[in-house]
Design an enzyme around this catalytic site. Structure first.
Site, PDB file in Angstrom:
ATOM      1  N   ALA A  62       0.863  -1.176   0.000  1.00 13.94           N
ATOM      2  CA  ALA A  62       0.000   0.000   0.000  1.00 13.94           C
ATOM      3  C   ALA A  62       0.900   1.227   0.000  1.00 13.94           C
ATOM      4  CB  ALA A  62      -0.856  -0.018   1.256  1.00 13.94           C
TER       5      ALA A  62
ATOM      6  N   GLY B 156       0.474  -5.142   0.711  1.00 10.46           N
ATOM      7  CA  GLY B 156      -0.665  -5.095  -0.198  1.00 10.46           C
ATOM      8  C   GLY B 156      -0.332  -5.664  -1.569  1.00 10.46           C
TER       9      GLY B 156
ATOM     10  N   GLU C  92      -0.757  -9.277  -1.195  1.00 16.18           N
ATOM     11  CA  GLU C  92      -2.201  -9.534  -1.045  1.00 16.18           C
ATOM     12  C   GLU C  92      -2.900  -9.479  -2.401  1.00 16.18           C
ATOM     13  OE1 GLU C  92      -2.566  -6.474   2.044  1.00 16.18           O
ATOM     14  OE2 GLU C  92      -3.445  -8.003   3.342  1.00 16.18           O
TER      15      GLU C  92
ATOM     16  N   GLU D 154       3.992  -5.763   7.128  1.00 14.87           N
ATOM     17  CA  GLU D 154       3.200  -4.748   7.827  1.00 14.87           C
ATOM     18  C   GLU D 154       3.581  -4.605   9.294  1.00 14.87           C
ATOM     19  OE1 GLU D 154       2.083  -6.870   5.621  1.00 14.87           O
ATOM     20  OE2 GLU D 154       0.569  -5.952   4.325  1.00 14.87           O
TER      21      GLU D 154
HETATM   22  N1  3HC Z   1       4.633   3.455   0.181  1.00 18.53           N
HETATM   23  C1  3HC Z   1       5.129   4.667  -0.157  1.00 18.53           C
HETATM   24  N2  3HC Z   1       6.431   4.878  -0.453  1.00 18.53           N
HETATM   25  C2  3HC Z   1       7.253   3.814  -0.427  1.00 18.53           C
HETATM   26  C3  3HC Z   1       6.801   2.530  -0.094  1.00 18.53           C
HETATM   27  C4  3HC Z   1       5.414   2.366   0.206  1.00 18.53           C
HETATM   28  N3  3HC Z   1       4.918   1.178   0.496  1.00 18.53           N
HETATM   29  N4  3HC Z   1       7.850   1.684  -0.155  1.00 18.53           N
HETATM   30  C5  3HC Z   1       8.904   2.410  -0.509  1.00 18.53           C
HETATM   31  N5  3HC Z   1       8.557   3.703  -0.678  1.00 18.53           N
HETATM   32  C6  3HC Z   1       9.417   4.806  -1.111  1.00 18.53           C
HETATM   33  C7  3HC Z   1      10.510   5.110  -0.101  1.00 18.53           C
HETATM   34  O1  3HC Z   1      10.075   6.016   0.873  1.00 18.53           O
HETATM   35  C8  3HC Z   1      11.576   5.701  -0.989  1.00 18.53           C
HETATM   36  O2  3HC Z   1      11.208   7.030  -1.262  1.00 18.53           O
HETATM   37  P1  3HC Z   1      12.348   8.140  -1.480  1.00 18.53           P
HETATM   38  O3  3HC Z   1      13.167   7.671  -2.631  1.00 18.53           O
HETATM   39  O4  3HC Z   1      11.575   9.383  -1.719  1.00 18.53           O
HETATM   40  O5  3HC Z   1      13.124   8.156  -0.200  1.00 18.53           O
HETATM   41  C9  3HC Z   1      11.429   4.923  -2.291  1.00 18.53           C
HETATM   42  O6  3HC Z   1      10.122   4.362  -2.257  1.00 18.53           O
HETATM   43  C10 3HC Z   1      12.412   3.804  -2.455  1.00 18.53           C
HETATM   44  O7  3HC Z   1      12.409   3.007  -1.268  1.00 18.53           O
HETATM   45  P2  3HC Z   1      13.765   2.469  -0.612  1.00 18.53           P
HETATM   46  O8  3HC Z   1      14.765   3.565  -0.534  1.00 18.53           O
HETATM   47  O9  3HC Z   1      13.379   1.780   0.643  1.00 18.53           O
HETATM   48  O10 3HC Z   1      14.239   1.434  -1.725  1.00 18.53           O
HETATM   49  P3  3HC Z   1      14.877   0.003  -1.550  1.00 18.53           P
HETATM   50  O11 3HC Z   1      15.087  -0.495  -2.913  1.00 18.53           O
HETATM   51  O12 3HC Z   1      16.021   0.054  -0.599  1.00 18.53           O
HETATM   52  O13 3HC Z   1      13.748  -0.897  -0.867  1.00 18.53           O
HETATM   53  C11 3HC Z   1      11.558  -1.815  -0.541  1.00 18.53           C
HETATM   54  C12 3HC Z   1      12.565  -1.170  -1.526  1.00 18.53           C
HETATM   55  C13 3HC Z   1      12.093  -3.186  -0.107  1.00 18.53           C
HETATM   56  C14 3HC Z   1      10.267  -1.973  -1.274  1.00 18.53           C
HETATM   57  C15 3HC Z   1      11.408  -0.915   0.701  1.00 18.53           C
HETATM   58  O14 3HC Z   1      11.133   0.391   0.276  1.00 18.53           O
HETATM   59  C16 3HC Z   1      10.301  -1.329   1.617  1.00 18.53           C
HETATM   60  O15 3HC Z   1      10.492  -2.191   2.436  1.00 18.53           O
HETATM   61  N6  3HC Z   1       9.120  -0.658   1.494  1.00 18.53           N
HETATM   62  C17 3HC Z   1       8.022  -0.860   2.390  1.00 18.53           C
HETATM   63  C18 3HC Z   1       7.290  -2.124   2.077  1.00 18.53           C
HETATM   64  C19 3HC Z   1       6.116  -2.269   3.002  1.00 18.53           C
HETATM   65  O16 3HC Z   1       6.206  -2.082   4.185  1.00 18.53           O
HETATM   66  N7  3HC Z   1       4.964  -2.651   2.436  1.00 18.53           N
HETATM   67  C20 3HC Z   1       3.780  -2.826   3.199  1.00 18.53           C
HETATM   68  C21 3HC Z   1       3.046  -1.528   3.267  1.00 18.53           C
HETATM   69  S1  3HC Z   1       1.649  -1.621   4.332  1.00 18.53           S
HETATM   70  C22 3HC Z   1       0.490  -2.434   3.409  1.00 18.53           C
HETATM   71  O17 3HC Z   1       0.737  -2.854   2.309  1.00 18.53           O
HETATM   72  C23 3HC Z   1      -0.854  -2.563   4.038  1.00 18.53           C
HETATM   73  C24 3HC Z   1      -1.722  -3.551   3.333  1.00 18.53           C
HETATM   74  O18 3HC Z   1      -1.727  -4.755   4.062  1.00 18.53           O
HETATM   75  C25 3HC Z   1      -3.124  -3.043   3.246  1.00 18.53           C
END
Ligand code: 3HC
Length: 696
Positions: free
Chosen positions: A63, A102, A105, A125
Site C-alpha cells: 500500500a 498489499g 495480497e 506490515e
Molecule cells: N509506500 C510509499 N512509499 C514507499 C513505499 C510504500 N509502500 N515503499 C517504498 N517507498 C518509497 C521510499 O520512501 C523511498 O522514497 P524516497 O526515494 O523518496 O526516499 C522509495 O520508495 C524507495 O524506497 P527504498 O529507498 O526503501 O528502496 P529500496 O530499494 O532500498 O527498498 C523496498 C525497496 C524493499 C520496497 C522498501 O522500500 C520497503 O520495504 N518498502 C516498504 C514495504 C512495506 O512495508 N509494504 C507494506 C506496506 S503496508 C500495506 O501494504 C498494508 C496492506 O496490508 C493493506
C-alpha cells in the site's frame, strides 16, 4: 501525469502492467487503474486469461504508506481483490523484486502466481506497527499453512522465490522474460483446462490444524517473541486465529477492523515515521544526485581491537577485501582470532555456511605493516581514542594512502576537523562512527568535517549502505549526536541513584519504556572500568560508578558491577544498595522515593533538550535523523518513534515546563530549555512541523 496502469494484449491474453515508480505502491490512482483494467479484461469476450505484472524494479511493494492517516478513497485494495476473486478467466500475477504487503495480497487475489528468480515475497506490515489489511492474514495461511504463514506475518521478513515455490505461495519460477513466461503459463492453464480455484476457497492447508486447534497455540508459542507493549503482534495472532473457524468474508472484515485500529494508533504512526526518517537521513543538503561517490573496491582498517575487527568484518561480509593493520603481531593474532571466533559462531547459528567460512576469512589481509594500506580506496582508523595518537597516525596515512582514498576516523567524541588538519588532503577526511559491536549494530554516524569534500561524504553514505548500515550524517561537536545525548542521560541516571533510586528501578523504568536495557545494565556490559579510566585521565569523578570500579566491580566481566551476575543473568546486589546509600550520605543528598514517571522524565527530557540544541546548532539536519540515531544506535523503541518524535507526542510545552522546574530545583543550567524547544513550545509547534517546514 501518465496512467500508472495500462493494458496490452498478447493474442488472447491481457497483460495489465502497473507502472508507478519507484516501488509501484498502491496509491489511489493505481488501485483504480488495476480495477478498471481488470473489469475491462473480464468483460472482453476475446480475452481468455489475464496476467498482472509490474514495471521497473519491483512488483507492487505494498500500500502507499504516505496515504495512511488520510481519508481513504475508493476503490480500496479489498475491493480490487474482491473483483479479481470473481473473474472467471485464469488470472496470473507475474512478480519480481519485492512483492510485499498489499502487493502480495493483490497476488493472492489471482488464481496463480509466478515469480522471477531472486524475488522476495512477504507481508512486512508488522514492521510498520500494522497487520496485513487486505486479506493477507486469511489468504497466506490458506496457501502455505499456518506453520509457515504465522512466522512470516509475525516477523515481517520476506522469503525467497525458491522457498515460496516449495511452500505453495508461487506456482512457478520463470527464468528469462517474466511476462513472456507468464503468458506461456496462462496458455498452459487454458490448454490443460486447469480448474480455477480461488485462494479464498482453499481449505486444504488448514484441515490439519482445524482438526487439532491446540496446535495453533504451540505454533504461536514457538514464534511469538517477547513483544513488550506492542499492539500489532497480538492483533496479527488474533486475525490469523480466525482462519481456524471463521468464514473468510467475515474474517476479512475483522482483519480490516484490527488494521484500521492500528493505523490510527501512536505505535504505527511512530514506526511509519521511522520508516521515512531512515530514508530521509541518507539525503544530505548540498549532496545531490550529481555528486558521484568514489569507487570502493578495497578497504583498510587500522586497529584490530574490538572496534577495528568489527568494522573490518562489515566489509568482508559484503565481499570487499579488507586489510587490517595492527602495531604488534600479538595484537594482530588476537584480533584475527576474535574475528574467526565470531564467524564460527555464525556457522553454528546457521547464518554462515561452513564452506563459506574460509572464503570469508580469505578476504582479510592481516598485517603489521602500515604500508599495506597503499592500495585501499578507503582507510578507516579505529585506534585508541586519543587525539595525539590519531593525529600522528593521520600524518603517516597521508604519505601512504593512494591519491583519492577516503580517510575515515572512527572517533566517538574527538574533533574531526582537528584530525583532518594534520593532512594536506582535508577534503578526503571524514568521520565514520560505528557502534559496538560494529559488525552487528546498524547505526553509522557519518561526521562531516567543515572541509569534507562532497564526494567523500557521498562515498561514506554509499559505503555505509553497502555494508548494510543505516548512515546518518552529523556535524562536528563533542560526542556528535548520539553520545552527546547519551551523556545528558547518563548524568541524570547517576543523580537519580544518589537521590533515592536503585539501578534496578532506573533500568526497570527504561525497559518498561521499551529500551532493551537500561543504563546500568549497559555499563555492566560495556565494563565500568572503561569510563572510570577515562574519567581518571580527565580528572573527573562519578561517585557511584567510580566507587564500584575501585571495589573491582567492573561489570559482567568480573561477575559484579551494578548487579551481581551468574553467567549473563543479573540480580540486584544488597552490597550495591549499601554502597549507593553511603554515597548519598557522603554527598549530602537526602534519599527519597523516586517514581517511574520521574525516572522517565529525568532521563529522556534532558535528551530531548540536548536534541533541540543539536538541531539549533545544525549538528543534525532533521529531528528524524536524531530519532534514527537513537533507534539504531541505542535501542530506543521503534514504536515510540525516537526521542524527538516521542517528545511531540508528549507535548513540547509540557517537556519545556518540566525542564524549567528541574533547572530551578537543581540549579543545573543544562536543564534550561534550549532556545528551539522554547520557541516551539510557545508556538504550540512540534519537531515534526519543523521538519515539514524545512522540507517545503
Ligand atoms: N509506500 C510509499 N512509499 C514507499 C513505499 C510504500 N509502500 N515503499 C517504498 N517507498 C518509497 C521510499 O520512501 C523511498 O522514497 P524516497 O526515494 O523518496 O526516499 C522509495 O520508495 C524507495 O524506497 P527504498 O529507498 O526503501 O528502496 P529500496 O530499494 O532500498 O527498498 C523496498 C525497496 C524493499 C520496497 C522498501 O522500500 C520497503 O520495504 N518498502 C516498504 C514495504 C512495506 O512495508 N509494504 C507494506 C506496506 S503496508 C500495506 O501494504 C498494508 C496492506 O496490508 C493493506
Amino acid at each position: 501525469m501518465t496512467d500508472p496502469v495500462s493494458m496490452r494484449r498478447d493474442g488472447n491474453v491481457a497483460i495489465i502492467t502497473i507502472d508507478n515508480p519507484p516501488v509501484n505502491a498502491l496509491r489511489h490512482a493505481v488501485r483504480k487503474g488495476i480495477l478498471d483494467n481488470v473489469i475491462a479484461a473480464r468483460d472482453d469476450a476475446s480475452i481468455e486469461a489475464i496476467v498482472l505484472t509490474g514495471a521497473g524494479r519491483t512488483f507492487v511493494a505494498g500500500a502507499d504508506i504516505t496515504e495512511f492517516g488520510k481519508p481513504p478513497q475508493s476503490p480500496h485494495l479489498i475491493e480490487v481483490i474482491a473483483t479479481l476473486d470473481d473473474v472467471k478467466k485464469p488470472t496470473i500475477a507475474a512478480v519480481h523484486g519485492t512483492p510485499l504487503g498489499g502487493g502480495l495480497e493483490l497476488t493472492m487475489g489471482c488464481h496463480f502466481r509466478v515469480a522471477a528468480p531472486g524475488t522476495r515475497l512477504g507481508l512486512p506490515e508488522i514492521k510498520l506497527g500494522l497487520i496485513p489489511g487486505a486479506g493477507g492474514t486469511q489468504r497466506l495461511p490458506r496457501l502455505v499453512g499456518i506453520e509457515k504463514a504465522l512466522p512470516m506475518i509475525l516477523s515481517g521478513d520476506p522469503i525467497s522465490a525458491k522457498d515460496a515455490l516449495a511452500a505453495g505461495l508461487v506456482d512457478d519460477i520463470i527464468e528469462g522474460d517474466l511476462v513472456a513466461g507468464a503468458v506461456k503459463f496462462a496458455r498452459s492453464v487454458l490448454a490443460a483446462k486447469r480448474p480455477l480455484q480461488r485462494v479464498k476457497d482453499r481449505e486444504d492447508k488448514l484441515e490439519d490444524i482445524r482438526a487439532n486447534p491446540a496446535k495453533f497455540d504451540e505454533i504461536v508459542a514457538q514464534h511469538a517473541k517477547k513483544t513488550r507493549g506492542l499492539h500489532a503482534p497480538a492483533a496479527a495472532i488474533e486475525a490469523i486465529r480466525l482462519t481456524l473457524d471463521t468464514p473468510i468474508d467475515e474474517a476479512q472484515k475483522k482483519e480490516r477492523d484490527l488494521f484500521l485500529k492500528l493505523v490510527v494508533g501512536e505505535q504505527s504512526k511512530s514506526q511509519r515515521h521511522i520508516f521515512f526518517a531512515e530514508r530521509e537521513a541518507g539525503k544530505v543538503p548540498g549532496i545531490g544526485k550529481d555528486v558521484a561517490p568514489r569507487e570502493i573496491k578495497k578497504a583498510a582498517v587500522i586497529g584490530a581491537g574490538t572496534m577495528g575487527g568489527g568494522i573490518a568484518m562489515n566489509f568482508a561480509n559484503v565481499g570487499i577485501p579488507v586489510t587490517i593493520v595492527e602495531t604488534s603481531e600479538d595484537a594482530l593474532k588476537r584480533g584475527m582470532a576474535t574475528i574467526e571466533k565470531n564467524y564460527q559462531m555464525s556457522v553454528q547459528r546457521g547464518s554462515l555456511k561452513a564452506e563459506d567460512l574460509s572464503k570469508r576469512l580469505a578476504l582479510f589481509t592481516p598485517t603489521t605493516d602500515l604500508n599495506a594500506i597503499k592500495d585501499a580506496d578507503i582507510v578507516i582508523e579505529a585506534v585508541f581514542e586519543n587525539m595525539p595518537i590519531k593525529k600522528e597516525l593521520f600524518g603517516r596515512l597521508e604519505a601512504i594512502a593512494k591519491p583519492g582514498a577516503v580517510l575515515a576516523t572512527n572517533t566517538s567524541y574527538l574533533d574531526v576537523n582537528e584530525i583532518a588538519q594534520v593532512t594536506h588532503r582535508i577534503g578526503d577526511v571524514v568521520g565514520m562512527h560505528f557502534f559496538s559491536p560494529a559488525n552487528v549494530m546498524k547505526l553509522l554516524e557519518i561526521v562531516r568535517g567543515k572541509d569534507t569534500a562532497p564526494d567523500v561524504l557521498a562515498t561514506a553514505i554509499v559505503v555505509g549502505r553497502a555494508i548494510k548500515k543505516v548512515p546518518v550524517v552529523v556535524g562536528v561537536c563533542h560526542g556528535f549526536v548520539g553520545n552527546r545525548m547519551l551523556s545528558a542521560r547518563s548524568i541524570e541516571a547517576e543523580k537519580l541513584l544518589l537521590e533515592g533510586a536503585l539501578p534496578q528501578d532506573v533500568d526497570g523504568a527504561l525497559t518498561e519504556f521499551g529500551f532493551p536495557m537500561g543504563p546500568f545494565a549497559m555499563s555492566d556490559l560495556a565494563g565500568i572500568d572503561v569510563g572510570w579510566r577515562s574519567r581518571k585521565e580527565r580528572g573527573v569523578r562519578n561517585e557511584i560508578a567510580d566507587t564500584l570500579a575501585e571495589a573491582g566491580r567492573f561489570g559482567q566481566k568480573t561477575g559484579k558491577g551494578f548487579y551481581l551476575y551468574e553467567g549473563r543473568s543479573a540480580r540486584p546486589d544488597p552490597e550495591v544498595e549499601k554502597l549507593i546509600v553511603d554515597a548519598s550520605v557522603r554527598m549530602g543528598v537526602k534519599r527519597r522515593q523516586v517514581s517511574k514517571e520521574e525516572i522517565i522524565e529525568r532521563l529522556i527530557y534532558p535528551m530531548v533538550n540536548e536534541g533541540a540544541r543539536i538541531l539549533d546548532e545544525g549538528i543534525a539536519t532533521r529531528p528524524g535523523d536524531i530519532d534514527v540515531i537513537w533507534l539504531y544506535g541505542y535501542g530506543f523503541p521503534a514504536w515510540r518513534g525516537g526521542p524527538m518524535h516521542w517528545a511531540d507526542t508528549v507535548g513540547l510545552a509540557k517537556i519545556r515546563d518540566r525542564l524549567k522546574e528541574l533547572a530551578k530545583e537543581t540549579g543545573d543550567k543544562r536543564h534550561e530549555p534550549a532556545a528551539l524547544l522554547n520557541r516551539l513550545a510557545d508556538e504550540g509547534g512540534t519537531f515534526a512541523g519543523l521538519a515539514t517546514a524545512k522540507a517545503a
